[in-house]
Design a protein around this motif. Structure first.
Motif, PDB file in Angstrom:
ATOM      1  N   ASN A  53       0.814  -1.225   0.000  1.00 15.26           N
ATOM      2  CA  ASN A  53       0.000   0.000   0.000  1.00 15.26           C
ATOM      3  C   ASN A  53       0.842   1.267   0.000  1.00 15.26           C
ATOM      4  O   ASN A  53       0.513   2.246   0.667  1.00 15.26           O
ATOM      5  CB  ASN A  53      -0.979   0.003   1.181  1.00 15.26           C
ATOM      6  CG  ASN A  53      -1.922  -1.163   1.133  1.00 15.26           C
ATOM      7  OD1 ASN A  53      -2.457  -1.496   0.079  1.00 15.26           O
ATOM      8  ND2 ASN A  53      -2.104  -1.832   2.259  1.00 15.26           N
ATOM      9  N   ASN A  54       1.958   1.253  -0.720  1.00 12.31           N
ATOM     10  CA  ASN A  54       2.858   2.399  -0.897  1.00 12.31           C
ATOM     11  C   ASN A  54       3.553   2.848   0.384  1.00 12.31           C
ATOM     12  O   ASN A  54       4.043   3.980   0.462  1.00 12.31           O
ATOM     13  CB  ASN A  54       2.112   3.581  -1.531  1.00 12.31           C
ATOM     14  CG  ASN A  54       1.557   3.226  -2.878  1.00 12.31           C
ATOM     15  OD1 ASN A  54       2.273   2.705  -3.725  1.00 12.31           O
ATOM     16  ND2 ASN A  54       0.280   3.474  -3.093  1.00 12.31           N
ATOM     17  N   ALA A  55       3.613   1.979   1.381  1.00 12.40           N
ATOM     18  CA  ALA A  55       4.307   2.324   2.628  1.00 12.40           C
ATOM     19  C   ALA A  55       5.804   2.429   2.376  1.00 12.40           C
ATOM     20  O   ALA A  55       6.348   1.803   1.458  1.00 12.40           O
ATOM     21  CB  ALA A  55       4.040   1.260   3.689  1.00 12.40           C
ATOM     22  N   LEU A  56       6.479   3.234   3.202  1.00 14.47           N
ATOM     23  CA  LEU A  56       7.935   3.302   3.120  1.00 14.47           C
ATOM     24  C   LEU A  56       8.510   1.960   3.560  1.00 14.47           C
ATOM     25  O   LEU A  56       7.961   1.305   4.444  1.00 14.47           O
ATOM     26  CB  LEU A  56       8.474   4.418   3.999  1.00 14.47           C
ATOM     27  CG  LEU A  56       8.119   5.838   3.576  1.00 14.47           C
ATOM     28  CD1 LEU A  56       8.730   6.841   4.540  1.00 14.47           C
ATOM     29  CD2 LEU A  56       8.577   6.115   2.155  1.00 14.47           C
ATOM     30  N   GLY A  57       9.614   1.587   2.949  1.00  9.75           N
ATOM     31  CA  GLY A  57      10.243   0.320   3.271  1.00  9.75           C
ATOM     32  C   GLY A  57      11.701   0.520   3.607  1.00  9.75           C
ATOM     33  O   GLY A  57      12.039   1.279   4.514  1.00  9.75           O
ATOM     34  N   THR A  58      12.567  -0.112   2.818  1.00  9.27           N
ATOM     35  CA  THR A  58      14.002  -0.019   3.071  1.00  9.27           C
ATOM     36  C   THR A  58      14.736   0.471   1.836  1.00  9.27           C
ATOM     37  O   THR A  58      14.251   0.348   0.709  1.00  9.27           O
ATOM     38  CB  THR A  58      14.591  -1.385   3.484  1.00  9.27           C
ATOM     39  OG1 THR A  58      14.378  -2.329   2.430  1.00  9.27           O
ATOM     40  CG2 THR A  58      13.977  -1.881   4.777  1.00  9.27           C
ATOM     41  N   VAL A  59      15.921   1.018   2.077  1.00 10.25           N
ATOM     42  CA  VAL A  59      16.796   1.473   1.005  1.00 10.25           C
ATOM     43  C   VAL A  59      18.176   0.877   1.265  1.00 10.25           C
ATOM     44  O   VAL A  59      18.610   0.770   2.417  1.00 10.25           O
ATOM     45  CB  VAL A  59      16.851   3.020   0.924  1.00 10.25           C
ATOM     46  CG1 VAL A  59      17.312   3.644   2.219  1.00 10.25           C
ATOM     47  CG2 VAL A  59      17.720   3.473  -0.237  1.00 10.25           C
ATOM     48  N   LYS A  60      18.828   0.473   0.199  1.00 12.34           N
ATOM     49  CA  LYS A  60      20.196  -0.035   0.291  1.00 12.34           C
ATOM     50  C   LYS A  60      21.027   0.739  -0.732  1.00 12.34           C
ATOM     51  O   LYS A  60      20.707   0.750  -1.916  1.00 12.34           O
ATOM     52  CB  LYS A  60      20.249  -1.527  -0.012  1.00 12.34           C
ATOM     53  CG  LYS A  60      21.645  -2.099   0.054  1.00 12.34           C
ATOM     54  CD  LYS A  60      21.645  -3.584  -0.245  1.00 12.34           C
ATOM     55  CE  LYS A  60      23.073  -4.101  -0.205  1.00 12.34           C
ATOM     56  NZ  LYS A  60      23.142  -5.519  -0.523  1.00 12.34           N
ATOM     57  N   ALA A  95      18.231   8.132  -5.517  1.00 14.94           N
ATOM     58  CA  ALA A  95      17.445   7.276  -4.625  1.00 14.94           C
ATOM     59  C   ALA A  95      16.656   8.113  -3.624  1.00 14.94           C
ATOM     60  O   ALA A  95      15.454   7.893  -3.421  1.00 14.94           O
ATOM     61  CB  ALA A  95      18.365   6.298  -3.896  1.00 14.94           C
ATOM     62  N   SER A  96      17.309   9.086  -3.006  1.00 11.43           N
ATOM     63  CA  SER A  96      16.620   9.919  -2.017  1.00 11.43           C
ATOM     64  C   SER A  96      15.539  10.776  -2.674  1.00 11.43           C
ATOM     65  O   SER A  96      14.471  10.989  -2.084  1.00 11.43           O
ATOM     66  CB  SER A  96      17.621  10.778  -1.243  1.00 11.43           C
ATOM     67  OG  SER A  96      18.389  11.583  -2.103  1.00 11.43           O
ATOM     68  N   LEU A  97      15.778  11.243  -3.905  1.00 10.37           N
ATOM     69  CA  LEU A  97      14.754  12.002  -4.625  1.00 10.37           C
ATOM     70  C   LEU A  97      13.538  11.129  -4.924  1.00 10.37           C
ATOM     71  O   LEU A  97      12.393  11.565  -4.739  1.00 10.37           O
ATOM     72  CB  LEU A  97      15.311  12.580  -5.931  1.00 10.37           C
ATOM     73  CG  LEU A  97      14.279  13.238  -6.850  1.00 10.37           C
ATOM     74  CD1 LEU A  97      13.676  14.480  -6.190  1.00 10.37           C
ATOM     75  CD2 LEU A  97      14.903  13.580  -8.190  1.00 10.37           C
ATOM     76  N   ILE A  98      13.758   9.903  -5.365  1.00  9.30           N
ATOM     77  CA  ILE A  98      12.642   8.993  -5.662  1.00  9.30           C
ATOM     78  C   ILE A  98      11.811   8.767  -4.393  1.00  9.30           C
ATOM     79  O   ILE A  98      10.581   8.795  -4.432  1.00  9.30           O
ATOM     80  CB  ILE A  98      13.160   7.655  -6.235  1.00  9.30           C
ATOM     81  CG1 ILE A  98      13.862   7.870  -7.583  1.00  9.30           C
ATOM     82  CG2 ILE A  98      12.021   6.636  -6.348  1.00  9.30           C
ATOM     83  CD1 ILE A  98      13.015   8.462  -8.677  1.00  9.30           C
ATOM     84  N   ILE A  99      12.481   8.561  -3.271  1.00 12.06           N
ATOM     85  CA  ILE A  99      11.756   8.380  -2.002  1.00 12.06           C
ATOM     86  C   ILE A  99      10.969   9.641  -1.655  1.00 12.06           C
ATOM     87  O   ILE A  99       9.806   9.565  -1.252  1.00 12.06           O
ATOM     88  CB  ILE A  99      12.717   7.994  -0.859  1.00 12.06           C
ATOM     89  CG1 ILE A  99      13.397   6.653  -1.161  1.00 12.06           C
ATOM     90  CG2 ILE A  99      11.965   7.915   0.481  1.00 12.06           C
ATOM     91  CD1 ILE A  99      14.574   6.335  -0.259  1.00 12.06           C
ATOM     92  N   MET A 100      11.571  10.813  -1.819  1.00  8.84           N
ATOM     93  CA  MET A 100      10.878  12.075  -1.516  1.00  8.84           C
ATOM     94  C   MET A 100       9.655  12.251  -2.411  1.00  8.84           C
ATOM     95  O   MET A 100       8.581  12.650  -1.928  1.00  8.84           O
ATOM     96  CB  MET A 100      11.824  13.267  -1.691  1.00  8.84           C
ATOM     97  CG  MET A 100      12.933  13.352  -0.659  1.00  8.84           C
ATOM     98  SD  MET A 100      12.340  13.524   1.037  1.00  8.84           S
ATOM     99  CE  MET A 100      11.566  15.124   1.004  1.00  8.84           C
ATOM    100  N   ARG A 101       9.797  11.966  -3.686  1.00  3.31           N
ATOM    101  CA  ARG A 101       8.661  12.078  -4.599  1.00  3.31           C
ATOM    102  C   ARG A 101       7.566  11.068  -4.238  1.00  3.31           C
ATOM    103  O   ARG A 101       6.375  11.360  -4.350  1.00  3.31           O
ATOM    104  CB  ARG A 101       9.118  11.911  -6.048  1.00  3.31           C
ATOM    105  CG  ARG A 101       9.965  13.072  -6.537  1.00  3.31           C
ATOM    106  CD  ARG A 101      10.400  12.913  -7.980  1.00  3.31           C
ATOM    107  NE  ARG A 101       9.249  12.856  -8.859  1.00  3.31           N
ATOM    108  CZ  ARG A 101       9.207  12.131  -9.982  1.00  3.31           C
ATOM    109  NH1 ARG A 101      10.254  11.430 -10.359  1.00  3.31           N
ATOM    110  NH2 ARG A 101       8.120  12.120 -10.724  1.00  3.31           N
ATOM    111  N   HIS A 102       7.969   9.880  -3.811  1.00  5.36           N
ATOM    112  CA  HIS A 102       7.025   8.845  -3.374  1.00  5.36           C
ATOM    113  C   HIS A 102       6.256   9.329  -2.132  1.00  5.36           C
ATOM    114  O   HIS A 102       5.031   9.192  -2.061  1.00  5.36           O
ATOM    115  CB  HIS A 102       7.785   7.547  -3.067  1.00  5.36           C
ATOM    116  CG  HIS A 102       6.908   6.448  -2.580  1.00  5.36           C
ATOM    117  ND1 HIS A 102       6.330   5.535  -3.434  1.00  5.36           N
ATOM    118  CD2 HIS A 102       6.518   6.098  -1.320  1.00  5.36           C
ATOM    119  CE1 HIS A 102       5.615   4.681  -2.713  1.00  5.36           C
ATOM    120  NE2 HIS A 102       5.712   4.992  -1.436  1.00  5.36           N
ATOM    121  N   ILE A 103       6.977   9.897  -1.178  1.00  7.21           N
ATOM    122  CA  ILE A 103       6.350  10.429   0.047  1.00  7.21           C
ATOM    123  C   ILE A 103       5.308  11.493  -0.316  1.00  7.21           C
ATOM    124  O   ILE A 103       4.192  11.488   0.193  1.00  7.21           O
ATOM    125  CB  ILE A 103       7.426  11.010   0.996  1.00  7.21           C
ATOM    126  CG1 ILE A 103       8.255   9.878   1.610  1.00  7.21           C
ATOM    127  CG2 ILE A 103       6.794  11.875   2.084  1.00  7.21           C
ATOM    128  CD1 ILE A 103       9.516  10.343   2.329  1.00  7.21           C
TER     129      ILE A 103
END
Length: 179
Positions: free
Chosen positions: A69-76, A166-174
């Protein structure tokens, strides 16, 4: 990589969070965001540097694993371990401003802009411009194979371009999913 004194102007081919390529206007860099797994429990993406490496798909720059459900997960990032996205990108004030520590040991901050051409701006701890993500203006013409969006990365930060993307993709996702 030869220094040209110009930022990398990485044109976002689709503008989609589900997969795209970022191609420098001067052909110095080519990055790819690829969805590698999608099921009911999570969705995984890899970021690859396709610039000039023969086996680029064997070693991603970053792995993003979002929860159900589009929740934040993990980043490597590269050879590091999995880190919770909420711990990797720490809120600074509003949910549209977060900071992270890159592999170079420096702290960076993404901020959503409500005015001007840039939608996202990344600065370092000294408030120096590091990167920005600009959307296509509504009055610009549409071209096949281009979203009109551009990720600009200052040339001296090419060593952390995978982390910036990677951080930009996460920010846009948020922002998109209000998580």
């Amino acid at each position: 990589m030869t220094s040209c004194g110009l930022p990398f102007f990485l044109e976002d081919q689709t503008g989609e969070l589900t997969g795209t390529e970022f191609v420098d206007l001067y052909n110095r860099m080519r990055l790819s965001l690829r969805c590698t797994l999608r099921d009911v429990s999570h969705t995984a993406y890899m970021i690859y540097d396709l610039s000039s490496r023969p086996n680029a798909f064997s070693s991603p720059l970053a792995c993003l694993d979002f929860g159900a459900n589009n929740a934040l997960g993990t980043v490597k990032i590269k050879n590091g371990g999995n880190v919770n996205m909420g711990q990797y990108l720490v809120k600074v004030g509003s949910s549209k401003s977060r900071k992270f520590r890159a592999s170079d040991g420096q702290e960076y901050r993404w901020t959503h802009q409500t005015k001007g051409d840039e939608e996202w701006t990344c600065t370092n701890a000294s408030d120096y411009h590091v990167a920005s993500y600009c959307l296509k203006s509504p009055d610009e013409p549409k071209f096949a194979g281009s979203s009109g969006c551009v990720l600009t990365v200052e040339e001296s930060y090419s060593n952390i371009v995978g982390e910036l993307l990677a951080s930009l993709i996460i920010m846009r996702h948020i922002a998109k999913h209000n998580v």
